[in-house]
Scaffold this motif. Structure first.
Motif, PDB file in Angstrom:
ATOM      1  N   PHE A  19     -76.649   0.609  30.015  1.00  0.00           N
ATOM      2  CA  PHE A  19     -77.365   1.729  29.421  1.00  0.00           C
ATOM      3  C   PHE A  19     -77.157   2.946  30.305  1.00  0.00           C
ATOM      4  CE2 PHE A  19     -79.442  -2.246  28.532  1.00  0.00           C
ATOM      5  CZ  PHE A  19     -79.721  -2.193  27.179  1.00  0.00           C
ATOM      6  N   ASP A  20     -76.944   4.068  29.699  1.00  0.00           N
ATOM      7  CA  ASP A  20     -76.820   5.311  30.451  1.00  0.00           C
ATOM      8  C   ASP A  20     -78.202   5.833  30.801  1.00  0.00           C
ATOM      9  OD1 ASP A  20     -74.075   5.261  30.263  1.00  0.00           O
ATOM     10  OD2 ASP A  20     -74.052   6.406  28.391  1.00  0.00           O
ATOM     11  N   GLY A  21     -78.338   6.276  32.039  1.00  0.00           N
ATOM     12  CA  GLY A  21     -79.612   6.842  32.463  1.00  0.00           C
ATOM     13  C   GLY A  21     -80.692   5.780  32.581  1.00  0.00           C
ATOM     14  N   THR A  22     -81.930   6.213  32.416  1.00  0.00           N
ATOM     15  CA  THR A  22     -83.076   5.308  32.508  1.00  0.00           C
ATOM     16  C   THR A  22     -83.172   4.472  31.237  1.00  0.00           C
ATOM     17  OG1 THR A  22     -84.262   6.848  33.923  1.00  0.00           O
ATOM     18  CG2 THR A  22     -85.583   5.179  32.790  1.00  0.00           C
ATOM     19  N   ALA A  23     -83.511   3.179  31.398  1.00  0.00           N
ATOM     20  CA  ALA A  23     -83.663   2.284  30.239  1.00  0.00           C
ATOM     21  C   ALA A  23     -84.968   1.522  30.363  1.00  0.00           C
ATOM     22  CB  ALA A  23     -82.489   1.313  30.175  1.00  0.00           C
ATOM     23  N   ARG A  24     -85.485   1.068  29.220  1.00  0.00           N
ATOM     24  CA  ARG A  24     -86.724   0.292  29.218  1.00  0.00           C
ATOM     25  C   ARG A  24     -86.406  -1.133  28.816  1.00  0.00           C
ATOM     26  NH1 ARG A  24     -91.048   3.513  30.012  1.00  0.00           N
ATOM     27  NH2 ARG A  24     -92.410   1.724  29.729  1.00  0.00           N
ATOM     28  N   PHE A  25     -86.957  -2.081  29.588  1.00  0.00           N
ATOM     29  CA  PHE A  25     -86.773  -3.498  29.301  1.00  0.00           C
ATOM     30  C   PHE A  25     -88.136  -4.155  29.191  1.00  0.00           C
ATOM     31  CE2 PHE A  25     -82.947  -2.869  32.250  1.00  0.00           C
ATOM     32  CZ  PHE A  25     -82.143  -2.454  31.208  1.00  0.00           C
ATOM     33  N   GLN A  26     -88.190  -5.179  28.372  1.00  0.00           N
ATOM     34  CA  GLN A  26     -89.420  -5.945  28.221  1.00  0.00           C
ATOM     35  C   GLN A  26     -89.557  -6.893  29.403  1.00  0.00           C
ATOM     36  OE1 GLN A  26     -90.960  -5.084  25.384  1.00  0.00           O
ATOM     37  NE2 GLN A  26     -92.815  -6.292  25.635  1.00  0.00           N
ATOM     38  N   VAL A  27     -90.679  -6.826  30.136  1.00  0.00           N
ATOM     39  CA  VAL A  27     -90.907  -7.714  31.279  1.00  0.00           C
ATOM     40  C   VAL A  27     -92.153  -8.581  31.089  1.00  0.00           C
ATOM     41  CG1 VAL A  27     -89.717  -6.242  32.918  1.00  0.00           C
ATOM     42  CG2 VAL A  27     -92.171  -5.918  32.521  1.00  0.00           C
ATOM     43  N   GLY A  28     -92.774  -8.480  29.962  1.00  0.00           N
ATOM     44  CA  GLY A  28     -93.943  -9.290  29.649  1.00  0.00           C
ATOM     45  C   GLY A  28     -94.182  -9.263  28.160  1.00  0.00           C
ATOM     46  N   ALA A  29     -95.142 -10.040  27.711  1.00  0.00           N
ATOM     47  CA  ALA A  29     -95.405 -10.122  26.277  1.00  0.00           C
ATOM     48  C   ALA A  29     -95.782  -8.771  25.686  1.00  0.00           C
ATOM     49  CB  ALA A  29     -96.512 -11.145  26.018  1.00  0.00           C
ATOM     50  N   ASP A  30     -96.446  -7.947  26.473  1.00  0.00           N
ATOM     51  CA  ASP A  30     -96.906  -6.665  25.943  1.00  0.00           C
ATOM     52  C   ASP A  30     -96.611  -5.521  26.904  1.00  0.00           C
ATOM     53  OD1 ASP A  30     -98.622  -7.365  27.934  1.00  0.00           O
ATOM     54  OD2 ASP A  30    -100.458  -7.207  26.751  1.00  0.00           O
ATOM     55  N   ARG A  31     -95.535  -5.674  27.686  1.00  0.00           N
ATOM     56  CA  ARG A  31     -95.255  -4.646  28.672  1.00  0.00           C
ATOM     57  C   ARG A  31     -93.757  -4.423  28.804  1.00  0.00           C
ATOM     58  NH1 ARG A  31     -96.742  -4.547  35.158  1.00  0.00           N
ATOM     59  NH2 ARG A  31     -96.516  -2.302  35.424  1.00  0.00           N
ATOM     60  N   SER A  32     -93.346  -3.169  28.809  1.00  0.00           N
ATOM     61  CA  SER A  32     -91.966  -2.820  29.111  1.00  0.00           C
ATOM     62  C   SER A  32     -91.993  -1.777  30.219  1.00  0.00           C
ATOM     63  CB  SER A  32     -91.255  -2.278  27.880  1.00  0.00           C
ATOM     64  OG  SER A  32     -91.824  -1.044  27.481  1.00  0.00           O
ATOM     65  N   LEU A  33     -90.930  -1.774  31.027  1.00  0.00           N
ATOM     66  CA  LEU A  33     -90.885  -0.856  32.157  1.00  0.00           C
ATOM     67  C   LEU A  33     -89.535  -0.163  32.195  1.00  0.00           C
ATOM     68  CD1 LEU A  33     -92.595  -2.961  34.924  1.00  0.00           C
ATOM     69  CD2 LEU A  33     -93.525  -0.935  33.843  1.00  0.00           C
ATOM     70  N   ALA A  34     -89.539   1.020  32.775  1.00  0.00           N
ATOM     71  CA  ALA A  34     -88.311   1.791  32.896  1.00  0.00           C
ATOM     72  C   ALA A  34     -87.596   1.454  34.200  1.00  0.00           C
ATOM     73  CB  ALA A  34     -88.643   3.281  32.850  1.00  0.00           C
ATOM     74  N   PHE A  35     -86.274   1.351  34.107  1.00  0.00           N
ATOM     75  CA  PHE A  35     -85.441   1.107  35.278  1.00  0.00           C
ATOM     76  C   PHE A  35     -84.358   2.166  35.303  1.00  0.00           C
ATOM     77  CE2 PHE A  35     -87.286  -2.888  33.974  1.00  0.00           C
ATOM     78  CZ  PHE A  35     -87.849  -3.337  35.156  1.00  0.00           C
ATOM     79  N   GLY A  36     -83.960   2.543  36.513  1.00  0.00           N
ATOM     80  CA  GLY A  36     -83.093   3.697  36.655  1.00  0.00           C
ATOM     81  C   GLY A  36     -81.629   3.357  36.840  1.00  0.00           C
ATOM     82  N   PRO A  37     -80.788   4.367  36.821  1.00  0.00           N
ATOM     83  CA  PRO A  37     -79.353   4.184  37.014  1.00  0.00           C
ATOM     84  C   PRO A  37     -79.060   3.484  38.334  1.00  0.00           C
ATOM     85  CG  PRO A  37     -79.817   6.406  36.257  1.00  0.00           C
ATOM     86  CD  PRO A  37     -81.142   5.777  36.572  1.00  0.00           C
TER      87      PRO A  37
END
Length: 462
Positions: A19-37
Motif C-alpha cells: 500500500f502506498d503511504g499510510t494504510a489501515r489493517f484490522q488488528v482485532g474484531a472491532d479495531r483497525s489501526l494505521a501503519f506507515g510507510p
C-alpha cells in the motif's frame, strides 16, 4: 524505490500486499489501526516451549554443558518473586515481537504451585501476551536415570552425600499433583491463558503417573506439554525401561493425541515420527538449546516429510542467549535445508511452525496477533524491492527490527517499547532480589559442582 506499507498474512506462500503511504489493517474484531510507510505487518510468531527465566541460566552460573551435567546447576536459580520473574521473562519476549509463549513452570513444590501459577498468570496479563502454562508433574528417578539418587552414592564421599541427600526431592502423591493442576485451571480467569499438564519427561515420571495423566487429559480435554527424548542418555535409558519403545508404550496407554505437544525430540526415529504424526501430536523443536546442551540435532527434515506437526521454541536458551525467536527460526531453516538442489525444509514450513502450529501448542487462535517490523531499516541497502519478504526475514530479521505488537487487538508495544509494563524497572528490581540470594547461592554452587561431577562419573560408565 517507493517505500510501501506491507501486509504479509501468509509468509512463505504469498508475497506481501503493498500500500502506498499510510494504510489501515484490522488488528482485532472491532479495531483497525494505521501503519506507515516502511512498516511490514504480519502475524506474530509463537514461542512454543520455554521456562520463563527472568534471570537467565548463565547469569546464575549454569554454564552450558551436556544436559544431565547442567541440570544440577539449576539449584542455583535465585529465589525471587514468581510474579516479577515471569513479568521480566514475558516482557523480554514481547519486546522481540512474540505475542504468545509456552511457559513450563519450574516449581517442584506442589504446595506452592497454586500461588506461583497465579503470579505467572497475572504477569502474562499485565504484559498482555497469550500463555500456555505447563504445570510440572514428576515422581520418578531424580538426579540419575535408572535408580535415582542412590545410583550416585558410590561416586560421592560420605560427607558430600550427607550434605546433598537432604535435598533429594520428595514427591506428592499422583492424585494430589493432578488435582493441583486442576485447581490452577479452575482459578484461572484469563481467557488468554491455557493451563496444561506438564509431565517433565517420561524419564522422570513413573508408569502410574504417565497413565494417570493420559486418563485425566482424555477426561478433561486438557492439553499435555512434555520434554521428550532430548539427550542420548535419555534415549538409552528409555530403551531399557520400555522394551517395546517409549513412543509405542505411550500410544498403548492413550497418551498420544492431538492434545499432546513434545519438546526437543532430538533422538526420535523414523517409525516414531510416523506414529506421532498419525496420532496428531505436535513436536516443538529447540535447535539452540539442543546445541548448547550437547543433545544433538533433531531430525527435522524427516519430521517435515513424515510429521509430526512442527512448532519452534527457545527453551530459555536462544542462540545468542537473547530470547530472539527470529534467530531461532533462521537457525532451524539453515540447519535443515539439506544439501540438494531443492531445499528440503522451506520458508512456508518455517512460518507455519512458528505461527500456526505454535498457536496450537499454546491452545490459542492462530494468526490473530500482529507484529510490526521496520522493514525499511531491514532492507535499507537492498537494490531490489521485490525480494520475497519471507526470505528477507529468514536471512536478516532480528528482534531489533520489531517495533510494534498487537495481541488480541491490544497494542502492547509501540516504536520498540512496551506500552504495558516498565521492563527496565522490573528487570532492575529482579536483579536486586537475585543478588540478595547470593549468600545461599555461594554455598549451593559448590554442592552443584559436586553433584554434577558425580553425575558425569555415573553416566561415563554407560
Amino acid at each position: 524505490m517507493t517505500i510501501s506499507t506491507r501486509l504479509l498474512l501468509r509468509p512463505g506462500y504469498q508475497v506481501a500486499q503493498r500500500f502506498d503511504g499510510t494504510a489501515r489493517f484490522q488488528v482485532g474484531a472491532d479495531r483497525s489501526l494505521a501503519f506507515g510507510p516502511g512498516d511490514l505487518v504480519m502475524p506474530s510468531p509463537v514461542n512454543a516451549h520455554d521456562h520463563g527465566y527472568g534471570i537467565r541460566t548463565l547469569d546464575f552460573g549454569a554454564v552450558d554443558d551436556a544436559l544431565e551435567l547442567w541440570i544440577p546447576f539449576m539449584r542455583l536459580r535465585p529465589r525471587t518473586d514468581a510474579y516479577l520473574e515471569a513479568l521480566v521473562a514475558f516482557a523480554r519476549l514481547a519486546q522481540t515481537g512474540v505475542g504468545a509463549t509456552m511457559h513450563c513452570h519450574n516449581s517442584l513444590n506442589i504446595n506452592r504451585l497454586g500461588d506461583e501459577a497465579a503470579a505467572v498468570i497475572r504477569a502474562a496479563g499485565d504484559v498482555g501476551i497469550r500463555l500456555g502454562l505447563s504445570c510440572p508433574l514428576l515422581d520418578f528417578d531424580p538426579w540419575a536415570y535408572g535408580g535415582g539418587p542412590e545410583k550416585l552414592k558410590p561416586f560421592l564421599s560420605e560427607e558430600d552425600w550427607q550434605d546433598l541427600s537432604p535435598s533429594i526431592p520428595v514427591y506428592a502423591p499422583i492424585k494430589q499433583q493432578i488435582a493441583a493442576v486442576e485447581a490452577v485451571a479452575a482459578a484461572n480467569t484469563n481467557p488468554m491463558v491455557d493451563v496444561q499438564y506438564g509431565p517433565i519427561g517420561p524419564q522422570w515420571c513413573s508408569n502410574a503417573m504417565l497413565e494417570a495423566i493420559a486418563e485425566a487429559s482424555a477426561l478433561n480435554n486438557r492439553r499435555i506439554h512434555m520434554h521428550f527424548l532430548e539427550s542420548p542418555r535419555q534415549r538409552q535409558w528409555l530403551d531399557r525401561r520400555f522394551p517395546q519403545g517409549v513412543v509405542r508404550y505411550l500410544d498403548e496407554i492413550g497418551f498420544l493425541s492431538p492434545r499432546l505437544a513434545i519438546a526437543h525430540g532430538v533422538q526420535l526415529q523414523p517409525a516414531e515420527c510416523e506414529l506421532l504424526a498419525e496420532r496428531g501430536v505436535q513436536l516443538v523443536s529447540n535447535p539452540s538449546a539442543n546445541l548448547r546442551l550437547r543433545s544433538g540435532i533433531a531430525p527435522i527434515a524427516l519430521v517435515a516429510e513424515k510429521g509430526p506437526a512442527l512448532a519452534i521454541g527457545l527453551d530459555g536458551s536462544g542462540f545468542d542467549d537473547d530470547q530472539d525467536l527470529w534467530r531461532e527460526m533462521r537457525l532451524i531453516y539453515l540447519l535443515h535445508g539439506g544439501r540438494e538442489l531443492a531445499r528440503r525444509f522451506t520458508a512456508n514450513q518455517i512460518f507455519d511452525a512458528a505461527i500456526h502450529i505454535g498457536a496450537k501448542v499454546v491452545n490459542a487462535p492462530a494468526a490473530q496477533d500482529f507484529v510490526v517490523i521496520d522493514y525499511d531499516a531491514l532492507t535499507a541497502d537492498c537494490l531490489f524491492d521485490d525480494i520475497d519478504e519471507a526470505e528477507v526475514l529468514l536471512t536478516r530479521m532480528t528482534s531489533a527490527y520489531a517495533k510494534g505488537l498487537f495481541v488480541d487487538g491490544r497494542e502492547i508495544m509501540q516504536n520498540g517499547r512496551l506500552t504495558t509494563v516498565d521492563f527496565e524497572g522490573a528487570r532492575q528490581q529482579l536483579r536486586e532480589q537475585a543478588r540478595g540470594d547470593l549468600p545461599r547461592l555461594r554455598r549451593e554452587r559448590q554442592l552443584a559442582g559436586i553433584l554434577s561431577a558425580a553425575v558425569r562419573r555415573y553416566y561415563s560408565r554407560w
